[in-house]
Design a protein around this motif. Structure first.
Motif, PDB file in Angstrom:
ATOM      1  N   VAL A 225      -4.296  -1.154   6.409  1.00  0.00           N
ATOM      2  CA  VAL A 225      -4.419   0.070   5.602  1.00  0.00           C
ATOM      3  C   VAL A 225      -4.521  -0.298   4.111  1.00  0.00           C
ATOM      4  CG1 VAL A 225      -3.195   2.169   4.883  1.00  0.00           C
ATOM      5  CG2 VAL A 225      -3.269   1.560   7.283  1.00  0.00           C
ATOM      6  N   HIS A 226      -3.742  -1.294   3.699  1.00  0.00           N
ATOM      7  CA  HIS A 226      -3.756  -1.669   2.285  1.00  0.00           C
ATOM      8  C   HIS A 226      -5.040  -2.368   1.854  1.00  0.00           C
ATOM      9  CE1 HIS A 226       0.567  -0.951   0.769  1.00  0.00           C
ATOM     10  NE2 HIS A 226       0.107   0.035   1.500  1.00  0.00           N
TER      11      HIS A 226
ATOM     12  N   PHE B 155       3.283  12.472   3.157  1.00  0.00           N
ATOM     13  CA  PHE B 155       1.839  12.235   3.157  1.00  0.00           C
ATOM     14  C   PHE B 155       1.067  13.415   3.750  1.00  0.00           C
ATOM     15  CE2 PHE B 155       2.830   8.014   1.841  1.00  0.00           C
ATOM     16  CZ  PHE B 155       1.696   7.576   1.181  1.00  0.00           C
TER      17      PHE B 155
ATOM     18  N   TYR C 129      -8.975   1.657  -4.580  1.00  0.00           N
ATOM     19  CA  TYR C 129      -8.518   1.612  -5.974  1.00  0.00           C
ATOM     20  C   TYR C 129      -9.416   0.695  -6.813  1.00  0.00           C
ATOM     21  CZ  TYR C 129      -4.058   4.173  -5.458  1.00  0.00           C
ATOM     22  OH  TYR C 129      -3.098   5.140  -5.274  1.00  0.00           O
TER      23      TYR C 129
ATOM     24  N   ILE D 229      -0.134   3.343 -13.458  1.00  0.00           N
ATOM     25  CA  ILE D 229      -0.189   4.811 -13.562  1.00  0.00           C
ATOM     26  C   ILE D 229       0.398   5.246 -14.912  1.00  0.00           C
ATOM     27  CG2 ILE D 229       0.762   6.973 -12.634  1.00  0.00           C
ATOM     28  CD1 ILE D 229       0.506   5.781  -9.831  1.00  0.00           C
TER      29      ILE D 229
HETATM   30  C1  MLC Z   1      -6.104   7.922  -1.611  1.00  0.00           C
HETATM   31  C2  MLC Z   1      -4.682   7.496  -1.935  1.00  0.00           C
HETATM   32  C3  MLC Z   1      -4.485   6.066  -1.455  1.00  0.00           C
HETATM   33  C4  MLC Z   1      -4.440   7.502  -3.437  1.00  0.00           C
HETATM   34  O1  MLC Z   1      -4.350   8.755  -3.930  1.00  0.00           O
HETATM   35  P1  MLC Z   1      -4.324   8.990  -5.520  1.00  0.00           P
HETATM   36  O2  MLC Z   1      -4.205  10.453  -5.749  1.00  0.00           O
HETATM   37  O3  MLC Z   1      -3.291   8.069  -6.124  1.00  0.00           O
HETATM   38  O4  MLC Z   1      -5.770   8.457  -5.891  1.00  0.00           O
HETATM   39  P2  MLC Z   1      -6.711   8.715  -7.157  1.00  0.00           P
HETATM   40  O5  MLC Z   1      -8.062   9.014  -6.651  1.00  0.00           O
HETATM   41  O6  MLC Z   1      -6.111   9.652  -8.143  1.00  0.00           O
HETATM   42  O7  MLC Z   1      -6.690   7.248  -7.798  1.00  0.00           O
HETATM   43  C5  MLC Z   1      -7.690   6.808  -8.687  1.00  0.00           C
HETATM   44  C6  MLC Z   1      -7.069   6.327  -9.988  1.00  0.00           C
HETATM   45  O8  MLC Z   1      -6.137   5.267  -9.693  1.00  0.00           O
HETATM   46  C7  MLC Z   1      -6.318   4.210 -10.650  1.00  0.00           C
HETATM   47  N1  MLC Z   1      -5.858   2.954 -10.062  1.00  0.00           N
HETATM   48  C8  MLC Z   1      -6.574   1.839  -9.860  1.00  0.00           C
HETATM   49  N2  MLC Z   1      -5.835   0.913  -9.261  1.00  0.00           N
HETATM   50  C9  MLC Z   1      -4.610   1.438  -9.072  1.00  0.00           C
HETATM   51  C10 MLC Z   1      -3.417   0.963  -8.482  1.00  0.00           C
HETATM   52  N3  MLC Z   1      -3.339  -0.244  -7.959  1.00  0.00           N
HETATM   53  N4  MLC Z   1      -2.360   1.780  -8.442  1.00  0.00           N
HETATM   54  C11 MLC Z   1      -2.425   3.023  -8.932  1.00  0.00           C
HETATM   55  N5  MLC Z   1      -3.523   3.539  -9.510  1.00  0.00           N
HETATM   56  C12 MLC Z   1      -4.615   2.757  -9.582  1.00  0.00           C
HETATM   57  C13 MLC Z   1      -7.802   4.250 -10.876  1.00  0.00           C
HETATM   58  O9  MLC Z   1      -8.133   3.591 -12.044  1.00  0.00           O
HETATM   59  C14 MLC Z   1      -8.117   5.740 -10.902  1.00  0.00           C
HETATM   60  O10 MLC Z   1      -7.901   6.231 -12.184  1.00  0.00           O
HETATM   61  P3  MLC Z   1      -8.970   7.166 -12.941  1.00  0.00           P
HETATM   62  O11 MLC Z   1      -9.062   8.399 -12.053  1.00  0.00           O
HETATM   63  O12 MLC Z   1      -8.360   7.403 -14.276  1.00  0.00           O
HETATM   64  O13 MLC Z   1     -10.249   6.388 -12.962  1.00  0.00           O
HETATM   65  C15 MLC Z   1      -3.730   8.491  -1.239  1.00  0.00           C
HETATM   66  O14 MLC Z   1      -3.924   8.541   0.161  1.00  0.00           O
HETATM   67  C16 MLC Z   1      -2.278   8.178  -1.476  1.00  0.00           C
HETATM   68  O15 MLC Z   1      -1.689   7.225  -1.018  1.00  0.00           O
HETATM   69  N6  MLC Z   1      -1.615   9.058  -2.250  1.00  0.00           N
HETATM   70  C17 MLC Z   1      -0.183   8.965  -2.496  1.00  0.00           C
HETATM   71  C18 MLC Z   1       0.081   8.465  -3.848  1.00  0.00           C
HETATM   72  C19 MLC Z   1       0.293   6.938  -3.979  1.00  0.00           C
HETATM   73  O16 MLC Z   1       0.920   6.524  -4.930  1.00  0.00           O
HETATM   74  N7  MLC Z   1      -0.238   6.129  -3.034  1.00  0.00           N
HETATM   75  C20 MLC Z   1      -0.211   4.680  -3.081  1.00  0.00           C
HETATM   76  C21 MLC Z   1       1.024   4.033  -2.455  1.00  0.00           C
HETATM   77  S1  MLC Z   1       1.532   4.669  -0.929  1.00  0.00           S
HETATM   78  C22 MLC Z   1       1.217   3.492   0.276  1.00  0.00           C
HETATM   79  O17 MLC Z   1       0.924   2.395  -0.025  1.00  0.00           O
HETATM   80  C23 MLC Z   1       1.417   3.966   1.671  1.00  0.00           C
HETATM   81  C24 MLC Z   1       1.121   2.952   2.667  1.00  0.00           C
HETATM   82  O18 MLC Z   1       1.906   2.025   2.835  1.00  0.00           O
HETATM   83  O19 MLC Z   1       0.092   3.068   3.330  1.00  0.00           O
END
Ligand code: MLC
Length: 285
Positions: free
Chosen positions: A196-197, A267, A204, A151
């Motif tokens: 879920v992961h 969340f 992702y 990120i």
């Molecule tokens: C749908 C979600 C999974 C993710 O929401 P986001 O808003 O982060 O999603 P987004 O659509 O903006 O993400 C797309 C962007 O992430 C980039 N991207 C790709 N791989 C990635 C990775 N491994 N980690 C972080 N970002 C990554 C892509 O290139 C893309 O960038 P570009 O757009 O530039 O192409 C949501 O439900 C969520 O969890 N939001 C909370 C934020 C978070 O950090 N979640 C993850 C860990 S929490 C977790 O893990 C909880 C659990 O245990 O279940």
């Protein structure tokens, strides 16, 4: 005293699963391998098992995240960043699948009944296949720190939210405490989170490949269902704890409970801000 329905369901599924030819092959690989069968979590001796390691790794994560987010980013080309993210996502989605499978096969191979699955007897030591997979799960949470680096390197700082950093740092502490106290809910929480992961890292991965799936909301819904399921698992643990002779790790259960409540709140807030009609109208403007 027993919770009706679940014990019978567990026995039926177990009887059915262990008869399958594939089961014994998976059992040989994922349960009966000497390293897995003889695994034992020894505080301070098993790699990454000391309090000092935990404190250091979590504080380093928070400090590096803070420092790196303040610095000007190194110029990493977008294709290179996407390739690194793709490899990372493939690794974590594969590992999540293997951990869920390993834990499931260990349950059917080692756990005699539903009561024991939900409530390990008091004095259970964190050893054997179930705790081997819990240990790999704990280590995988450290690998997930890479999400934060991705990120930061991508420069999309609004995604470096409190929810993200809080989740990534606290989840390592939770896994450590669960292992150290041989907490009873470990197998079911592990399986739900890994499933879920698999979905989340597939999402992702598709994002890094340039396809932004329309089912993003489903991933968040799935995460919320996971937290409600955790409450159900924890409620069963408490039920067995007070109606039988006690369960292992009941004190660390309190930590899990509080963490789960905070994640459900954060969340739900993310969900409301990202997918509510108002949020869509706002984004559309
Ligand atoms: C749908 C979600 C999974 C993710 O929401 P986001 O808003 O982060 O999603 P987004 O659509 O903006 O993400 C797309 C962007 O992430 C980039 N991207 C790709 N791989 C990635 C990775 N491994 N980690 C972080 N970002 C990554 C892509 O290139 C893309 O960038 P570009 O757009 O530039 O192409 C949501 O439900 C969520 O969890 N939001 C909370 C934020 C978070 O950090 N979640 C993850 C860990 S929490 C977790 O893990 C909880 C659990 O245990 O279940």
């Amino acid at each position: 005293m027993e919770v009706p329905f679940f014990p019978t369901l567990f026995s039926c599924i177990k009887d059915l699963v262990v008869q399958q030819a594939l089961f014994s092959t998976l059992e040989d690989w994922l349960v009966k391998h000497p390293k897995i069968l003889q695994f034992s979590w020894e505080n301070g001796q098993t790699p990454a098992s000391s309090h000092r390691f935990l404190t250091l790794i979590v504080l380093s994560y928070i400090s590096f995240t803070f420092v790196l987010s303040q610095l000007s980013r190194p110029s990493l080309s977008r294709p290179l960043l996407k390739s690194i993210a793709a490899v990372h996502n493939i690794f974590l989605l594969t590992l999540s699948f293997i951990m869920a499978l390993g834990c499931l096969v260990s349950i059917f191979s080692q756990v005699p009944n539903f009561n024991t699955l939900v409530c390990f007897p008091r004095g259970t030591s964190p050893s054997g296949p179930l705790f081997f997979w819990a240990y790999i799960f704990y280590l995988s949470k450290i690998v997930e720190f890479m999400d934060t680096l991705l990120i930061i390197l991508s420069g999309s700082m609004k995604r470096l939210s409190f929810l993200h950093v809080y989740h990534h740092s606290m989840v390592v502490i939770m896994c450590y405490i669960c292992l150290d106290s041989a907490q009873s809910s470990v197998p079911m929480v592990l399986i739900t989170n890994c499933v879920v992961h698999v979905v989340m890292y597939t999402y992702y991965l598709l994002c890094t490949l340039g396809m932004h799936p329309k089912w993003k909301k489903m991933v968040t819904d799935f995460q919320l269902v996971q937290f409600w399921l955790s409450f159900l698992i924890m409620a069963m643990l408490v039920f067995y704890h007070f109606t039988a002779s006690g369960c292992s790790g009941i004190l660390s259960w309190c930590f899990n409970g509080a963490f789960n409540v905070s994640l459900l709140y954060l969340f739900s807030d993310f969900h409301a801000k990202s997918y509510s009609t108002n949020a869509k109208v706002f984004k559309g403007n």
